[in-house]
Design a protein around this motif. Structure first.
Motif, PDB file in Angstrom:
ATOM      1  N   PRO A 318     103.910 -23.822 132.806  1.00 29.94           N
ATOM      2  CA  PRO A 318     102.666 -23.771 132.007  1.00 29.94           C
ATOM      3  C   PRO A 318     101.542 -22.981 132.673  1.00 29.94           C
ATOM      4  O   PRO A 318     100.623 -22.542 131.974  1.00 29.94           O
ATOM      5  N   ASN A 319     101.595 -22.794 133.991  1.00 30.20           N
ATOM      6  CA  ASN A 319     100.540 -22.066 134.695  1.00 30.20           C
ATOM      7  C   ASN A 319     101.096 -20.727 135.189  1.00 30.20           C
ATOM      8  O   ASN A 319     101.747 -20.670 136.245  1.00 30.20           O
ATOM      9  N   PRO A 320     100.874 -19.641 134.445  1.00 30.57           N
ATOM     10  CA  PRO A 320     101.393 -18.334 134.866  1.00 30.57           C
ATOM     11  C   PRO A 320     100.829 -17.920 136.219  1.00 30.57           C
ATOM     12  O   PRO A 320      99.692 -18.219 136.559  1.00 30.57           O
ATOM     13  N   GLY A 344      93.303  -5.984 123.129  1.00 37.33           N
ATOM     14  CA  GLY A 344      94.306  -6.756 122.411  1.00 37.33           C
ATOM     15  C   GLY A 344      95.611  -6.938 123.166  1.00 37.33           C
ATOM     16  O   GLY A 344      96.646  -7.247 122.559  1.00 37.33           O
ATOM     17  N   ILE A 345      95.604  -6.748 124.484  1.00 40.49           N
ATOM     18  CA  ILE A 345      96.814  -6.923 125.301  1.00 40.49           C
ATOM     19  C   ILE A 345      96.819  -8.343 125.844  1.00 40.49           C
ATOM     20  O   ILE A 345      95.948  -8.724 126.623  1.00 40.49           O
ATOM     21  N   ILE A 346      97.794  -9.145 125.430  1.00 40.18           N
ATOM     22  CA  ILE A 346      97.829 -10.572 125.738  1.00 40.18           C
ATOM     23  C   ILE A 346      98.783 -10.817 126.905  1.00 40.18           C
ATOM     24  O   ILE A 346      99.958 -10.440 126.854  1.00 40.18           O
ATOM     25  N   CYS A 347      98.286 -11.468 127.937  1.00 32.97           N
ATOM     26  CA  CYS A 347      99.107 -11.790 129.110  1.00 32.97           C
ATOM     27  C   CYS A 347      98.962 -13.246 129.538  1.00 32.97           C
ATOM     28  O   CYS A 347      99.368 -13.593 130.663  1.00 32.97           O
ATOM     29  N   PHE A 348      98.388 -14.098 128.666  1.00 31.70           N
ATOM     30  CA  PHE A 348      98.132 -15.476 129.097  1.00 31.70           C
ATOM     31  C   PHE A 348      99.410 -16.273 129.295  1.00 31.70           C
ATOM     32  O   PHE A 348      99.406 -17.307 129.969  1.00 31.70           O
TER      33      PHE A 348
END
Length: 455
Positions: A318-320, A344-348
């Protein structure tokens, strides 16, 4: 031996300044633990007045400013880090991990200087036979180099005064001890007192003094922080001891530029300067690979091309993870947030790893644009165009801010064969630079559009 008056010492608390006759684990005044360090008690004002006389005021405008001629060390990369060479009366502190090459570099420099200047090598860690064995292994010609194996400060100052050298090396400051203090060599009080006495002698005699310092497990110089404030220049060895390359960086220099970088290669005959260090920090790929971007950074007065690599993979927890090697780790999370908000680049939900090739450490914010493009390339699995070099700082609002020495960076990229560059618009060249096409951008959205056009 010169007769020296006995100087009284006391244990002074670093927190509140309380003085105690004996060491204690806890200061009785401020209740802090392990803050007491042995310190020489200064003489009274009356005795100082009798010894030194009255200080004389001078008008700054009446003083004639003149530069002392520097002494070349016979090693070009070492001279670059020093700002052009050794300064008479200057004090240099050089630190690094054990076995990284501090003693080797200084022995090479002294052997190169010994035929022109009187030089002294003071070894507190090795015997004379061990130093001679290293010189023979490196195939060095000692010439008139004088060697002193001693750890007593008073004897060292007396010996150096009699020899009257132009350059003296103390290897290392943590092994010395003064008779005025009862604490063990390497303690805070001993290191501070020995460094202060040696610095005072160097300023009075005009001898260039080079001190070798140990480092802690965190990479900082061991001993009191005041040690770095006493000296004129602070140099650090960087790089992995298992690698054949060594980096020497100037973190403080009263006579030259800070963050100057010298690049060396460790060979059988010692450290050799690298004339084209950019080749060390650029990987040669047979085919295009994603997650790789070339940054044009500025280290002191020298532009360098460094490959920034990124690996973006799906997080397994859960924690990248956010891991940065050779770059500012705190800026990575900020850049990922800017990419999400403005591009708009998502890395979460992704693990992000960043690495600067070659073991170099980059601290300037101009690396932001290269990090951004490397992450975007790895996330999408699309290589960046070949022959592309970038630099620029990324702001929280998504703007691309200029970097200093933009023209020098672009000329270095063109000299190494790069055909395209993406830079902040304020860094666009007033006149075209032969061999390279430069694209100026203002915002992060424009960067991705330019990359697609270049492709």
């Amino acid at each position: 031996m010169l007769a020296m008056s006995k100087v009284k010492s006391a244990y002074v608390c670093a927190g509140c300044g309380a003085q105690l006759p004996r060491w204690q684990g806890q200061c009785p005044q401020c209740r802090e633990w392990n803050t007491l360090a042995e310190t020489v008690i200064e003489r009274s004002a009356q005795s100082r007045r009798q010894v030194g006389g009255t200080a004389k005021m001078q008008r700054l405008a009446a003083l004639e400013a003149r530069e002392e001629p520097r002494i070349p060390s016979s090693i070009d990369e070492f001279d670059r880090v020093l700002g052009g060479g050794l300064v008479p009366g200057g004090v240099v502190l050089i630190g690094g991990d054990p076995g990284i090459g501090k003693s080797t570099l200084l022995l090479q420099a002294l052997c190169g200087l010994a035929n022109e200047y009187p030089v002294v090598y003071v070894s507190g860690e090795e015997s004379g036979e061990q130093v001679a064995l290293r010189a023979r292994r490196l195939q060095l010609s000692p010439g008139n180099l004088q060697l002193l194996t001693e750890t007593n400060l008073e004897r060292i100052i007396e010996g150096v005064s009699e020899a009257a050298p132009r350059i003296a090396v103390i290897d290392s400051i943590q092994t010395l001890h003064s008779e005025n203090l009862q604490s063990a060599p390497g303690s805070v009080g001993q290191v501070r007192e020995c460094a202060a006495q040696l610095t005072r002698h160097a300023k009075q005699s005009g001898t260039t003094l080079i001190l070798v310092g140990h480092v802690t497990k965190d990479g900082a110089l061991a001993g009191p922080r005041v040690l770095e404030h006493i000296v004129d220049t602070v140099l650090y060895f960087e790089g992995d001891t298992h690698s054949s390359f060594r980096l020497v960086r100037a973190f403080k220099n009263r006579f030259g530029a800070v963050n100057e970088l010298g690049v060396f290669a460790m060979t059988e005959r010692g450290l050799k300067g690298v004339s084209n260090p950019s080749a060390l920090f650029l990987s040669r790929h047979d085919a295009e690979v994603s997650g790789s971007c070339v940054l044009v950074t500025q280290e002191g007065t020298r532009p360098l091309l460094v490959e920034i690599q990124a690996l973006v993979d799906s997080a397994q927890n859960p924690n990248p993870r956010r891991l940065s090697v050779g770059l500012e780790p705190t800026r990575l999370a900020m850049l990922l947030a800017v990419m999400h908000r403005h591009a708009g680049i998502i890395c979460f939900d992704q693990d992000v790893f960043i690495n600067a090739v070659g073991g170099v450490k980059i601290v300037e914010p101009a690396a932001d644009l290269a990090i951004l493009l490397a992450v975007a390339s790895s996330l999408r699995g699309r290589p960046l165009p070949q022959g592309l070099a970038v630099f620029g700082e990324v702001g929280l609002a998504g703007e691309i801010r200029p970097a200093p020495h933009g023209q020098e960076r672009l000329k270095e990229a063109a000299k190494l064969g790069f055909k395209t560059a993406i830079v902040p618009r304020a860094n666009l060249a007033r006149q075209p630079i032969a061999g390279i096409t430069v694209h100026g951008v203002d915002r992060i959205e424009q960067v991705l559009e330019v990359v697609r056009e270049v492709r």
